[in-house]
Design a protein around this motif. Structure first.
Motif, PDB file in Angstrom:
ATOM      1  N   ALA A 140      70.169  84.130  34.623  1.00  0.00           N
ATOM      2  CA  ALA A 140      68.723  84.197  34.805  1.00  0.00           C
ATOM      3  C   ALA A 140      68.350  84.649  36.206  1.00  0.00           C
ATOM      4  CB  ALA A 140      68.099  82.835  34.504  1.00  0.00           C
ATOM      5  N   PHE A 141      69.127  84.209  37.187  1.00  0.00           N
ATOM      6  CA  PHE A 141      68.851  84.556  38.588  1.00  0.00           C
ATOM      7  C   PHE A 141      70.147  85.057  39.225  1.00  0.00           C
ATOM      8  CE2 PHE A 141      66.254  80.924  37.279  1.00  0.00           C
ATOM      9  CZ  PHE A 141      64.979  81.482  37.397  1.00  0.00           C
ATOM     10  N   PRO A 142      70.515  86.304  38.967  1.00  0.00           N
ATOM     11  CA  PRO A 142      71.821  86.835  39.385  1.00  0.00           C
ATOM     12  C   PRO A 142      72.059  86.722  40.879  1.00  0.00           C
ATOM     13  CG  PRO A 142      70.700  88.360  37.899  1.00  0.00           C
ATOM     14  CD  PRO A 142      69.698  87.318  38.276  1.00  0.00           C
ATOM     15  N   PHE A 143      73.244  86.217  41.204  1.00  0.00           N
ATOM     16  CA  PHE A 143      73.670  86.165  42.606  1.00  0.00           C
ATOM     17  C   PHE A 143      74.377  87.474  42.944  1.00  0.00           C
ATOM     18  CE2 PHE A 143      77.278  85.166  45.523  1.00  0.00           C
ATOM     19  CZ  PHE A 143      76.526  84.958  46.661  1.00  0.00           C
ATOM     20  N   LYS A 144      73.862  88.178  43.934  1.00  0.00           N
ATOM     21  CA  LYS A 144      74.423  89.469  44.318  1.00  0.00           C
ATOM     22  C   LYS A 144      74.861  89.419  45.782  1.00  0.00           C
ATOM     23  CE  LYS A 144      71.478  91.954  41.042  1.00  0.00           C
ATOM     24  NZ  LYS A 144      70.421  92.982  40.844  1.00  0.00           N
ATOM     25  N   PRO A 145      76.122  89.130  46.017  1.00  0.00           N
ATOM     26  CA  PRO A 145      76.600  89.009  47.397  1.00  0.00           C
ATOM     27  C   PRO A 145      76.596  90.348  48.108  1.00  0.00           C
ATOM     28  CG  PRO A 145      78.440  88.976  45.866  1.00  0.00           C
ATOM     29  CD  PRO A 145      77.191  88.942  45.033  1.00  0.00           C
TER      30      PRO A 145
ATOM     31  N   VAL B  40      82.500  87.157  34.615  1.00  0.00           N
ATOM     32  CA  VAL B  40      81.367  86.543  35.308  1.00  0.00           C
ATOM     33  C   VAL B  40      81.768  86.030  36.681  1.00  0.00           C
ATOM     34  CG1 VAL B  40      80.108  85.912  33.218  1.00  0.00           C
ATOM     35  CG2 VAL B  40      81.818  84.343  34.129  1.00  0.00           C
ATOM     36  N   LEU B  41      83.048  85.780  36.889  1.00  0.00           N
ATOM     37  CA  LEU B  41      83.539  85.327  38.184  1.00  0.00           C
ATOM     38  C   LEU B  41      84.126  86.475  38.998  1.00  0.00           C
ATOM     39  CD1 LEU B  41      85.396  82.126  36.933  1.00  0.00           C
ATOM     40  CD2 LEU B  41      83.122  82.236  37.937  1.00  0.00           C
ATOM     41  N   LEU B  42      84.842  87.364  38.328  1.00  0.00           N
ATOM     42  CA  LEU B  42      85.565  88.423  39.028  1.00  0.00           C
ATOM     43  C   LEU B  42      84.651  89.530  39.537  1.00  0.00           C
ATOM     44  CD1 LEU B  42      88.376  89.331  39.883  1.00  0.00           C
ATOM     45  CD2 LEU B  42      88.600  90.513  37.701  1.00  0.00           C
ATOM     46  N   VAL B  43      83.650  89.918  38.742  1.00  0.00           N
ATOM     47  CA  VAL B  43      82.775  91.023  39.155  1.00  0.00           C
ATOM     48  C   VAL B  43      82.040  90.716  40.458  1.00  0.00           C
ATOM     49  CG1 VAL B  43      80.720  92.378  38.544  1.00  0.00           C
ATOM     50  CG2 VAL B  43      82.544  92.025  36.857  1.00  0.00           C
ATOM     51  N   PRO B  44      81.408  89.535  40.621  1.00  0.00           N
ATOM     52  CA  PRO B  44      80.773  89.246  41.923  1.00  0.00           C
ATOM     53  C   PRO B  44      81.754  89.268  43.079  1.00  0.00           C
ATOM     54  CG  PRO B  44      79.994  87.716  40.253  1.00  0.00           C
ATOM     55  CD  PRO B  44      81.143  88.463  39.646  1.00  0.00           C
TER      56      PRO B  44
ATOM     57  N   PHE C 137      81.667  91.919  46.242  1.00  0.00           N
ATOM     58  CA  PHE C 137      81.698  91.394  47.608  1.00  0.00           C
ATOM     59  C   PHE C 137      82.788  92.081  48.421  1.00  0.00           C
ATOM     60  CE2 PHE C 137      83.709  88.373  50.582  1.00  0.00           C
ATOM     61  CZ  PHE C 137      82.651  88.194  51.473  1.00  0.00           C
ATOM     62  N   CYS C 138      83.888  92.436  47.752  1.00  0.00           N
ATOM     63  CA  CYS C 138      84.993  93.116  48.431  1.00  0.00           C
ATOM     64  C   CYS C 138      84.702  94.595  48.686  1.00  0.00           C
ATOM     65  CB  CYS C 138      86.275  92.986  47.610  1.00  0.00           C
ATOM     66  SG  CYS C 138      86.910  91.292  47.521  1.00  0.00           S
ATOM     67  N   GLY C 139      83.562  95.075  48.238  1.00  0.00           N
ATOM     68  CA  GLY C 139      83.164  96.446  48.529  1.00  0.00           C
ATOM     69  C   GLY C 139      83.300  97.432  47.391  1.00  0.00           C
ATOM     70  N   LEU C 140      83.720  96.973  46.215  1.00  0.00           N
ATOM     71  CA  LEU C 140      83.833  97.888  45.078  1.00  0.00           C
ATOM     72  C   LEU C 140      82.452  98.206  44.518  1.00  0.00           C
ATOM     73  CD1 LEU C 140      86.873  97.060  45.178  1.00  0.00           C
ATOM     74  CD2 LEU C 140      86.838  97.169  42.684  1.00  0.00           C
ATOM     75  N   GLN C 141      82.305  99.423  44.017  1.00  0.00           N
ATOM     76  CA  GLN C 141      81.093  99.760  43.300  1.00  0.00           C
ATOM     77  C   GLN C 141      81.047  98.962  42.003  1.00  0.00           C
ATOM     78  OE1 GLN C 141      80.977 104.000  42.700  1.00  0.00           O
ATOM     79  NE2 GLN C 141      81.041 104.476  44.886  1.00  0.00           N
TER      80      GLN C 141
ATOM     81  N   VAL D  91      83.333  96.288  37.204  1.00  0.00           N
ATOM     82  CA  VAL D  91      83.258  96.015  35.768  1.00  0.00           C
ATOM     83  C   VAL D  91      84.469  96.613  35.046  1.00  0.00           C
ATOM     84  CG1 VAL D  91      81.949  96.454  33.657  1.00  0.00           C
ATOM     85  CG2 VAL D  91      80.754  95.833  35.760  1.00  0.00           C
ATOM     86  N   GLY D  92      84.862  97.808  35.443  1.00  0.00           N
ATOM     87  CA  GLY D  92      86.029  98.442  34.836  1.00  0.00           C
ATOM     88  C   GLY D  92      87.295  97.660  35.083  1.00  0.00           C
TER      89      GLY D  92
END
Length: 267
Positions: free
Chosen positions: A127-132, A164-168, A172-176, A181-182
């Protein structure tokens, strides 16, 4: 036999819903499948002491084919940064495989409580996405190994692919985002395969599971979910281009919140 056919039929509908929502909103099916199976599996004789384990193991097994098809599609588009596999693959495999044996040591009620809390947290995130903010410097080998191991253990214990854990973490590590997602789609498949293996081996020692189980996996439910989710998922992808997905995602997050709270209170 009647109850087995009933559960299989309901799981066909469940799989269709999971596949459509995954295509529409990009969510993992485990958050839906596990609560549904916790409700359904007692109908076919799964004891309460093994209920959550079987639900999570079956959910994890259902992710294998769906994540595989997603991984192939992302790889064709060049969205998978394969160089990250050297530091992260060992942790992913070890963590996911260990999850089945760790789960065996946790009481079913405690595992259900943990899953309920996880569902509520994921609903809030949806609902409230965390975007580091991106950190352009890639973490050291040991950090990537430890993080991947931890994520794989959590994913295996919760019956999800771990995206849901790996993508954020990867953003954060700088990947697009498309690379994150890929990469997550490939690791989700590996987590599902390795975690499922752990649950099969761990479940082989359990003697009071009903007919139709393979380790901790309940095969009729698995078959129903896989058949319909694979067929319906493309319809969800197609609908995503015209439906108001941000609004629907928040509505779905609200439903997940209700499910999580109800699960926690019902233990």
């Amino acid at each position: 036999m009647d109850n087995i056919l009933l559960v299989f039929s309901i799981c066909l509908v469940l799989g269709g819903f999971v596949g459509f929502m995954a295509g529409l909103l990009g969510i993992g099916g485990g958050l839906i499948i596990v609560p549904a199976l916790i409700y359904l599996l007692p109908w076919v004789g799964v004891e309460s002491s093994q209920l959550t384990h079987v639900a999570i193991a079956t959910s994890l097994a259902s992710i294998i084919l769906t994540s595989l098809s997603s991984a192939v599609a992302h790889n064709k588009r060049g969205n998978v940064p394969w160089t990250l596999f050297k530091p992260m693959l060992p942790g992913i495999l070890i963590g996911a495989l260990a999850s089945g044996f760790i789960s065996e040591q946790i009481a079913s009620d405690d595992l259900q409580r943990a899953f309920a809390v996880f569902v509520v947290l994921m609903a809030i995130q949806m609902a409230f996405p965390f975007k580091p903010k991106a950190n352009k410097q890639t973490p050291k080998f040991v950090v990537l190994f430890l993080v991947s191991t931890l994520i794989a253990i959590i994913a295996g214990l919760m019956g999800i692919g771990g995206g849901v854990l790996l993508v954020p973490f990867l953003t954060f590590c700088g990947l697009q985002m498309r690379q994150a997602v890929g990469f997550s789609s490939v690791t989700g498949c590996l987590i599902a395969i390795s975690g499922t293996t752990g649950y099969i081996i761990a479940g082989m020692k359990v003697t009071d599971l009903p007919e139709g189980t393979f380790g901790f996996i309940y095969l009729p439910a698995l078959a129903g979910i896989i058949i319909s989710s694979m067929l319906i998922a493309p319809l969800g992808v197609k609908a995503a281009s015209t439906w108001p997905t941000p609004i629907l995602k928040r509505v779905f997050a609200g439903l997940l919140m209700i499910v999580g709270i109800k699960m926690a209170l019902s233990v």
